[in-house]
Scaffold this active site. Structure first.
Site, PDB file in Angstrom:
ATOM      1  N   GLU A  72      -1.689  -8.322  12.893  1.00 44.22           N
ATOM      2  CA  GLU A  72      -1.468  -8.022  11.475  1.00 44.22           C
ATOM      3  C   GLU A  72      -0.003  -7.672  11.195  1.00 44.22           C
ATOM      4  O   GLU A  72       0.553  -8.041  10.168  1.00 44.22           O
ATOM      5  CB  GLU A  72      -2.376  -6.854  11.075  1.00 44.22           C
ATOM      6  CG  GLU A  72      -2.348  -6.516   9.589  1.00 44.22           C
ATOM      7  CD  GLU A  72      -3.323  -5.399   9.237  1.00 44.22           C
ATOM      8  OE1 GLU A  72      -3.883  -4.760  10.159  1.00 44.22           O
ATOM      9  OE2 GLU A  72      -3.532  -5.153   8.032  1.00 44.22           O
ATOM     10  N   ASP A 132       0.748  -1.262   0.000  1.00 42.59           N
ATOM     11  CA  ASP A 132       0.000   0.000   0.000  1.00 42.59           C
ATOM     12  C   ASP A 132       0.784   1.323   0.000  1.00 42.59           C
ATOM     13  O   ASP A 132       0.909   1.977  -1.008  1.00 42.59           O
ATOM     14  CB  ASP A 132      -0.992   0.001   1.168  1.00 42.59           C
ATOM     15  CG  ASP A 132      -1.965  -1.170   1.096  1.00 42.59           C
ATOM     16  OD1 ASP A 132      -1.721  -2.095   0.283  1.00 42.59           O
ATOM     17  OD2 ASP A 132      -2.963  -1.183   1.837  1.00 42.59           O
TER      18      ASP A 132
HETATM   19  C1  6A9 Z   1     -10.139  -1.759   4.621  1.00 44.45           C
HETATM   20  C2  6A9 Z   1     -11.303  -1.567   6.791  1.00 44.45           C
HETATM   21  C3  6A9 Z   1     -14.146  -2.626   8.837  1.00 44.45           C
HETATM   22  C4  6A9 Z   1      -3.846  -4.448   3.619  1.00 44.45           C
HETATM   23  O1  6A9 Z   1      -4.777  -8.396   4.444  1.00 44.45           O
HETATM   24  C5  6A9 Z   1      -5.527  -7.793   3.463  1.00 44.45           C
HETATM   25  C6  6A9 Z   1      -4.824  -6.574   2.923  1.00 44.45           C
HETATM   26  C7  6A9 Z   1      -3.494  -6.957   2.277  1.00 44.45           C
HETATM   27  O2  6A9 Z   1      -3.722  -7.680   1.110  1.00 44.45           O
HETATM   28  C8  6A9 Z   1      -2.665  -5.748   1.908  1.00 44.45           C
HETATM   29  O3  6A9 Z   1      -1.404  -6.152   1.448  1.00 44.45           O
HETATM   30  N1  6A9 Z   1      -4.636  -5.597   4.003  1.00 44.45           N
HETATM   31  C9  6A9 Z   1      -2.491  -4.850   3.117  1.00 44.45           C
HETATM   32  O4  6A9 Z   1      -1.716  -3.732   2.775  1.00 44.45           O
HETATM   33  C10 6A9 Z   1      -5.918  -5.170   4.615  1.00 44.45           C
HETATM   34  C11 6A9 Z   1      -6.769  -4.468   3.612  1.00 44.45           C
HETATM   35  C12 6A9 Z   1      -7.974  -3.827   4.138  1.00 44.45           C
HETATM   36  C13 6A9 Z   1      -8.654  -3.006   3.066  1.00 44.45           C
HETATM   37  C14 6A9 Z   1     -10.036  -2.612   3.391  1.00 44.45           C
HETATM   38  C15 6A9 Z   1     -11.271  -2.205   5.457  1.00 44.45           C
HETATM   39  C16 6A9 Z   1     -12.079  -2.408   7.749  1.00 44.45           C
HETATM   40  O5  6A9 Z   1     -13.363  -1.957   7.897  1.00 44.45           O
END
Ligand code: 6A9
Length: 785
Positions: free
Chosen positions: A739, A543
């Site tokens: 995380e 990100d």
């Molecule tokens: C936000 C907010 C209730 C971000 O683990 C999933 C992803 C990865 O693939 C990515 O590499 N995470 C990482 O940078 C989380 C992504 C969340 C996006 C949506 C939701 C919660 O609301």
């Protein structure tokens, strides 16, 4: 050679664009039919059948029911701990939820049976044990509900509840029975013998049957509370809201079974399909659960037993829990998805400004509804991200394929079936209203020019190694690995899809190498993630990791090039395996090009570091940000033991002024201007998926003769220990895996109970220690004094 008919059915299923659940399930998939496949709930069971039976559990302290009724996993509810302590996808397992707010600990035990093609049985046992600070007269309300989706459109569907009263004068409810009828599930019965209190009396139980709109089914919590409020309205005298539903069992699409339990309680929900040879019973649940938990432990030790210095019972228990929660996060999702195809033209982009400024991007468009699709996938976090993420799933499947190869392949098959005609797979799978409701609006729409790292290729590559026997498999009995023909058939079925995705990636994310005017560069191999915006690059998965600013169409992204290398290497491996020699040779060509360009385009000589590149005033310039990106050629295995730049990468990794911390490799060097700045997501924290890839490559290098073999071994030993120590300690302290981890204190942060790729710690523990030197012994003692 003639293929047996089961194999043909299996290959057919693989090739068919719709999911297996709609076709005849192959024998191997029957045990995947039912499961706690609504991981967004503390307990929610459904089959892998669209428009069918969904069920779930809610509970809360009786008087506080309006405020403290539990249903959806929610970090703000402050559970001291929750999750599976032993769980296998094909058998079931045990979950413990420590509900501080309601002063009760809830255990949910789930067990299932499949009998060949029959729809199968399952049992759910719910136990409540008041916590030590609970009042003597603690009353807990527990609601189990069963609902039939799309009932109106289905002439053969039925859901009807009846009470079973005691004999003679005993008019209390002894059990609730729900008759089920569904074209795909056949006829079945749900039998719920009610909980008995300590004086032997049946707990108060009511059944309320409702006929409600579809959205009220998955939102059973508000439906339940609204129903209580509704009936309060009818009352003539004033008072607090009703706490108990009015008993009214009948025919309907939603049945709320509410019990009022005193102190400790236990009851079962027993689902028996009428075609099964024996019904699910409470004694069966007890017996089968015990067997399932035992066999889980037994298999676990074979597959993932932690190696020195983590060969302790405590680490084993930790590892089992973490892995159980990865498996327990498996969800089945079905529904439409929102896709905005208006920016597809970006493929053809050759000159002009960054696409966000282009006329095309400014066009106001309404996303289309595509699908319905279905997907069986593990989820990064039950509380925060209960849905599918493409590159996360590759990481999830790395441990899963060692445990249950056929399950991993079934999941891969499902993901590849989502590919559109061009070869694109949406990065986030937000299928259906329930998944949408848990996603912020700005993340819902998917764009078919946006990619995500193809980590699933790493899993397929492991599978080929298993088929060839170069990697040993100790997991569940596997059809693909035990029958050579089946194994070949599945690879043959996957190959065209993987190839199509690869070709799409190369086309859609291609970069303009020529414009960089590097004489010795390969003109084909340069890539740029589409969909960049200032300060972010979501497609890459990293990100907010710093890149060239402002974003520019002349950028070439190092990680994108490396991922193409990973895909080409896997396809080469597959092509040789299934004897497509001609294809194999062209992949070899691509890999050569990738390796040439790593050094020709991305190696910055002055600072000895791999970087993204961009044109500034028409000149090839480096966008260097020391961090995960700089070590990508190593972590994707594209740097061999004798590569001239390996020592520089190792220096960067091991330098405490840059990426090294005592807790793991951090995402960015503190010397970087963006270190810890802004949202600080990928700008300093330690991520376990990336650490895993680094550790895996260091281990390979530690086993390969070369000038830095000894150094790789030392860093491997230390890093492996640091990472395990970090995740384990944080788990001991908080009860959760996280995380990401803080590079200074090493504590877990952001999403709690992140049971996705952090579970790779299980594999890291199972790797060899490689430490024999005396000096190492002190290190071990340091940790475990
Ligand atoms: C936000 C907010 C209730 C971000 O683990 C999933 C992803 C990865 O693939 C990515 O590499 N995470 C990482 O940078 C989380 C992504 C969340 C996006 C949506 C939701 C919660 O609301």
């Amino acid at each position: 050679m003639q293929l047996p008919s089961t194999l043909l059915a299996l290959v057919f299923t693989l090739l068919s664009p719709t999911c297996a659940a709609d076709d005849v399930l192959s024998p191997n998939n029957a045990s995947l039919l039912w499961g706690p496949y609504r991981p967004n709930l503390y307990m929610g069971i459904r089959p892998r059948v669209p428009n069918s039976l969904i069920s779930g559990l809610m509970w809360g302290k009786l008087e506080d029911v309006e405020k403290k009724l539990r249903h959806n996993v929610d970090m703000s509810e402050g559970m001291a701990r929750y999750g599976w302590t032993a769980y296998d996808t094909r058998e079931g397992g045990r979950q413990i939820i420590e509900d501080v707010g309601n002063k009760i600990n809830i255990t949910t035990e789930f067990i299932k049976h499949s009998e060949g093609q029959s729809a199968g049985n399952w049992g759910l046992r719910i136990r409540g044990i008041p916590r030590p600070d609970a009042p003597e007269d603690l009353k807990t309300t527990v609601v189990f509900y069963a609902a039939m989706e799309a009932m109106k459109a289905c002439a053969d569907c039925k859901l009807e509840a009846r009470e079973q009263l005691g004999a003679g004068d005993d008019t209390s409810v002894h059990a609730v029975n729900i008759d089920v009828s569904h074209p795909k599930l056949g006829t079945a019965g749900i039998h719920i013998p009610v909980s008995v209190d300590k004086d032997g009396r049946h707990e108060g139980t009511v059944v309320k049957t409702l006929n409600v709109t579809e959205d009220k089914l998955w939102q059973a919590k508000s439906t339940f509370l609204d129903t209580l409020k509704e009936q309060t309205k009818d009352r003539t005298e004033a008072g607090p809201i009703d706490l108990v539903l009015r008993n009214a069992p009948s025919n309907g699409n939603l049945h709320l079974v509410q019990m009022i339990c005193h102190g400790e309680f236990q009851f079962d929900v027993l689902y028996s399909s009428h075609t099964a040879t024996r019904a699910m019973t409470s004694a069966g649940v007890t017996r089968d659960l015990e067997t399932a938990v035992k066999s889980f432990h037994k298999t676990f030790v074979h597959v993932f037993s932690p190696k020195a210095p983590f060969n302790t019972d405590q680490h084993l228990g930790f590892s089992e829990t973490v892995f159980s929660n990865l498996l327990g996060g498996l969800g089945y999702f079905v529904g439409t998805t929102k896709v905005d195809t208006s920016k597809k033209a970006i493929y053809a982009e050759t000159s002009g400004g960054f696409w966000e400024k282009s006329e095309d991007a400014k066009k106001h468009t309404t996303p289309e509804r595509k699908g319905p699709y279905e997907l069986l996938t593990h989820t990064p976090s039950r509380a925060m991200f209960p849905r599918g993420f493409l590159w996360d799933e590759g990481f999830h499947l790395l441990p899963v394929i060692e445990w249950d190869a056929d399950l991993a392949l079934e999941v891969i098959r499902g993901w590849l079936a989502l590919m559109d005609n061009d070869g694109w797979i949406a990065r986030e799978q937000i299928l259906g209203a329930e998944a949408e409701s848990a996603t912020p609006a700005e993340f819902i729409t998917q764009f078919p020019h946006i990619a995500n790292p193809p980590t699933m290729f790493l899993v397929v590559s492991k599978f080929i190694d298993m088929l060839k026997g170069t990697t040993k498999y100790y997991g569940h009995e596997s059809l693909y690995l035990s029958q050579a023909e089946a194994g070949k058939a599945v690879v043959n079925a996957l190959y065209p899809l993987l190839k199509k995705h690869y070709e799409w990636f190369r086309r859609s994310q291609s970069g303009d190498v020529e414009a960089h005017s590097i004489p010795y560069a390969n003109l084909n191999e340069g890539y740029r993630w589409r969909g960049r915006t200032p300060e972010s690059n979501y497609a890459s998965g990293l990100d907010d990791y710093p890149r060239a600013e402002p974003p520019d169409i002349s950028e070439l992204h190092l990680d994108a090039l490396c991922w193409v290398g990973v895909m080409a290497r896997t396809l080469e491996q597959i092509a040789f395996f299934i004897e497509y020699t001609h294809d194999a040779l062209s992949y070899q060509n691509h890999i050569r090009g990738v390796k040439t360009n790593l050094d020709a385009l991305h190696w910055e000589d002055k600072h000895n570091v791999y970087c993204d590149t961009v044109l500034r005033d028409d000149v090839h310039t480096y966008a260097c940000h020391k961090g995960y990106i700089s070590v990508f050629p190593l972590l994707t295995g594209l740097i061999g033991a004798d590569h001239p730049h390996l020592p520089a990468i190792l220096d960067l990794l091991r330098d405490p002024n840059h990426l090294w911390t005592d807790h793991g490799i951090r995402s960015l060097s503190p010397e970087n201007k963006k270190y810890g700045v802004g949202d600080n997501y990928w700008r300093s924290p330690i991520w376990i998926n990336i650490n895993y890839l680094i550790i895996e490559q260091l281990l390979a290098l530690a086993k390969t003769p070369g000038p830095t073999q000894q150094r790789c071994r030392e860093i491997y030993i230390e890093l492996r220990r640091n990472v395990v120590h970090t995740v384990f300690n944080s788990w001991l302290q908080t009860g959760f895996s996280w995380e990401q981890y803080d590079p200074v204190g090493g504590h877990g942060q952001r999403t709690q109970h992140f049971t996705g790729w952090t579970a790779l710690v299980v594999k890291i523990m199972a790797m060899p220690d490689m430490g024999t030197g005396e000096g190492m012994k002190d290190k071990i003692n340091e940790y475990y004094e």
